[in-house]
Design a protein around this motif. Structure first.
Motif, PDB file in Angstrom:
ATOM      1  N   ARG A  16      -6.916   5.922  -2.509  1.00  0.00           N
ATOM      2  CA  ARG A  16      -7.038   6.676  -1.249  1.00  0.00           C
ATOM      3  C   ARG A  16      -8.058   6.070  -0.304  1.00  0.00           C
ATOM      4  NH1 ARG A  16      -8.109  13.214  -0.862  1.00  0.00           N
ATOM      5  NH2 ARG A  16      -8.326  13.330   1.425  1.00  0.00           N
ATOM      6  N   MET A  17      -9.249   5.790  -0.798  1.00  0.00           N
ATOM      7  CA  MET A  17     -10.306   5.265   0.068  1.00  0.00           C
ATOM      8  C   MET A  17     -10.171   3.765   0.297  1.00  0.00           C
ATOM      9  SD  MET A  17     -11.511   8.060   0.784  1.00  0.00           S
ATOM     10  CE  MET A  17     -12.679   7.413   1.990  1.00  0.00           C
ATOM     11  N   GLU A  18      -9.175   3.145  -0.311  1.00  0.00           N
ATOM     12  CA  GLU A  18      -8.882   1.729  -0.084  1.00  0.00           C
ATOM     13  C   GLU A  18      -7.665   1.583   0.825  1.00  0.00           C
ATOM     14  OE1 GLU A  18     -10.826  -0.700  -1.128  1.00  0.00           O
ATOM     15  OE2 GLU A  18     -12.155   0.734  -2.145  1.00  0.00           O
ATOM     16  N   ASN A  19      -7.426   2.596   1.637  1.00  0.00           N
ATOM     17  CA  ASN A  19      -6.284   2.605   2.570  1.00  0.00           C
ATOM     18  C   ASN A  19      -4.943   2.556   1.845  1.00  0.00           C
ATOM     19  OD1 ASN A  19      -8.101   2.594   4.752  1.00  0.00           O
ATOM     20  ND2 ASN A  19      -8.142   0.346   4.782  1.00  0.00           N
ATOM     21  N   GLY A  20      -4.936   3.000   0.590  1.00  0.00           N
ATOM     22  CA  GLY A  20      -3.692   3.025  -0.186  1.00  0.00           C
ATOM     23  C   GLY A  20      -3.319   1.691  -0.800  1.00  0.00           C
ATOM     24  N   ASN A  21      -4.187   0.696  -0.698  1.00  0.00           N
ATOM     25  CA  ASN A  21      -3.846  -0.654  -1.153  1.00  0.00           C
ATOM     26  C   ASN A  21      -3.606  -0.715  -2.667  1.00  0.00           C
ATOM     27  OD1 ASN A  21      -3.912  -1.898   1.333  1.00  0.00           O
ATOM     28  ND2 ASN A  21      -6.107  -2.355   1.215  1.00  0.00           N
ATOM     29  N   ALA A  79       0.368   6.888  14.669  1.00  0.00           N
ATOM     30  CA  ALA A  79      -0.799   6.997  13.787  1.00  0.00           C
ATOM     31  C   ALA A  79      -0.830   5.815  12.827  1.00  0.00           C
ATOM     32  CB  ALA A  79      -0.752   8.308  13.005  1.00  0.00           C
ATOM     33  N   SER A  80      -2.028   5.347  12.486  1.00  0.00           N
ATOM     34  CA  SER A  80      -2.128   4.193  11.590  1.00  0.00           C
ATOM     35  C   SER A  80      -1.866   4.611  10.148  1.00  0.00           C
ATOM     36  CB  SER A  80      -3.503   3.533  11.701  1.00  0.00           C
ATOM     37  OG  SER A  80      -4.487   4.322  11.055  1.00  0.00           O
ATOM     38  N   PHE A  81      -1.191   3.742   9.416  1.00  0.00           N
ATOM     39  CA  PHE A  81      -0.910   4.002   8.006  1.00  0.00           C
ATOM     40  C   PHE A  81      -2.207   4.188   7.244  1.00  0.00           C
ATOM     41  CE2 PHE A  81      -0.384   2.654   3.645  1.00  0.00           C
ATOM     42  CZ  PHE A  81       0.813   3.232   3.252  1.00  0.00           C
ATOM     43  N   GLU A  82      -3.202   3.353   7.549  1.00  0.00           N
ATOM     44  CA  GLU A  82      -4.470   3.374   6.814  1.00  0.00           C
ATOM     45  C   GLU A  82      -5.196   4.708   6.975  1.00  0.00           C
ATOM     46  OE1 GLU A  82      -2.908  -0.535   7.196  1.00  0.00           O
ATOM     47  OE2 GLU A  82      -3.355   0.972   8.756  1.00  0.00           O
ATOM     48  N   SER A  83      -5.236   5.231   8.212  1.00  0.00           N
ATOM     49  CA  SER A  83      -5.924   6.506   8.428  1.00  0.00           C
ATOM     50  C   SER A  83      -5.184   7.644   7.743  1.00  0.00           C
ATOM     51  CB  SER A  83      -6.051   6.789   9.925  1.00  0.00           C
ATOM     52  OG  SER A  83      -4.777   6.956  10.532  1.00  0.00           O
ATOM     53  N   ALA A 112       0.868  -1.174   0.000  1.00  0.00           N
ATOM     54  CA  ALA A 112       0.000   0.000   0.000  1.00  0.00           C
ATOM     55  C   ALA A 112       0.902   1.221   0.000  1.00  0.00           C
ATOM     56  CB  ALA A 112      -0.909   0.002   1.225  1.00  0.00           C
ATOM     57  N   HIS A 113       0.378   2.335  -0.492  1.00  0.00           N
ATOM     58  CA  HIS A 113       1.219   3.539  -0.503  1.00  0.00           C
ATOM     59  C   HIS A 113       0.374   4.779  -0.243  1.00  0.00           C
ATOM     60  CE1 HIS A 113       0.688   5.631  -4.629  1.00  0.00           C
ATOM     61  NE2 HIS A 113      -0.386   4.920  -4.393  1.00  0.00           N
TER      62      HIS A 113
END
Length: 316
Positions: free
Chosen positions: A194-199, A178-182, A157-158
């Motif tokens: 973006r809304m896929e947590n950067g996956n 802080a969480s990477f996903e947030s 993810a990025h």
């Protein structure tokens, strides 16, 4: 684990010994070049001859008491021990000169051999300083990464940023908990992920644009990379899963790469010198002796993951 297939059988003992001395310093992981201080402040004077503090520190490095570039505490037991031994060495050398032992033919020959050995060491140090650079290490690491990840699949993810400052700020927040996903949802400029947590899903690292292959290799599963730049902008990368064994990181592979590059440079210079030299058995004028130029026929082979192909004694 990597194996280096290096043909050292025809590299001279002098060069190999010099390489080992240099590798002790180069393989330490310290990226900065370490300047060697010549003379400077004197530690003590023995019958009018100085022993310099730099002499004590260099001797301590050679004995493995301190890492290269690290100052030695002058109040430490190690400093006093090394200094006392250098004083004894100086006294013995002075007495040998007083007795004119150095003028004996056998002694002069041994002194010449010792001088040649030191000059060889200095040549290797010069080669390493010029050729075994961070840039050459990075190039070889990238080549190794490409080989090791040729059949790899990695879930990544990025987070994409416009500027380095933004990337550094978010990276610091992630390091603070802080969480990477947030952070991906809040800051990524990549609207597709973006809304896929950067996956980005499972990818083949070698199919990704530079410097993604190297950054993927240099990031452990579950970790987040430091910010890096690509053609699209600045990124922070997270390695979520690997379907194959992860390659070594740059820091883990660095000592092996330095070893390989150093032996490669020694092999190259010896090949060149032997090709130009006239070497004959028994010396000039020996009965039946004819000049026979010698050369090193083989270059060190590329790094290989095939352990069965490694000649015995060359495994690192």
């Amino acid at each position: 684990m990597l194996f280096f297939k290096v043909n050292t059988a025809r590299i001279s003992r002098l060069a190999c010994g010099a390489a080992l001395l240099v590798l002790c310093a180069c393989g330490s992981g310290d990226e900065a070049e370490i300047p060697v201080q010549v003379e400077g402040a004197a530690a003590t004077t023995v019958n009018g001859e100085k022993i310099y503090i730099s002499d004590v520190e260099l001797e301590a490095v050679a004995r493995g008491l301190i890492p290269a570039g690290q100052p030695l505490d002058h109040k430490s037991t190690e400093y006093k021990t090394v200094l006392d031994q250098l004083i004894d060495q100086k006294l013995m050398a002075q007495e040998a000169l007083r007795r004119k032992i150095d003028q004996e033919p056998a002694a002069q020959r041994r002194l010449q051999i010792a001088r040649e050995r030191i000059l060889g060491n200095l040549l290797v140090e010069d080669l390493v300083a010029r050729e075994v650079t961070d840039a050459s290490i990075d190039r070889m690491y990238a080549e190794q990464v490409a080989l090791q990840q040729s059949n790899d699949e990695v879930a990544i993810a990025h987070i994409l940023f416009d500027t380095q400052e933004e990337a550094e700020a978010v990276y610091a927040e992630i390091q603070d908990g802080a969480s990477f996903e947030s952070m991906a949802r809040a800051h990524s400029r990549d609207t597709a992920t973006r809304m896929e947590n950067g996956n980005l899903g499972y990818v083949s690292p070698n199919d990704q644009p530079d410097p993604f292959p190297v950054m993927i290799a240099d990031t452990q599963e579950g970790d987040v990379s430091k910010p890096f730049q690509s053609a699209d902008g600045w990124h922070i990368l997270k390695v979520k899963d690997r379907r194959t064994r992860a390659p070594k990181t740059r820091d883990e592979m660095r000592p092996e790469i330095v070893t390989f590059l150093t032996l490669n440079e020694i092999s190259k210079i010896l090949r060149e010198l032997r090709t130009k030299a006239t070497i004959q058995e028994g010396g000039p004028g020996a009965p039946g002796a004819t000049p026979t130029p010698l050369s090193l026929d083989e270059k060190p082979a590329p790094l290989s993951e095939d352990s069965s192909a490694v000649p015995e004694g060359n495994e690192l």
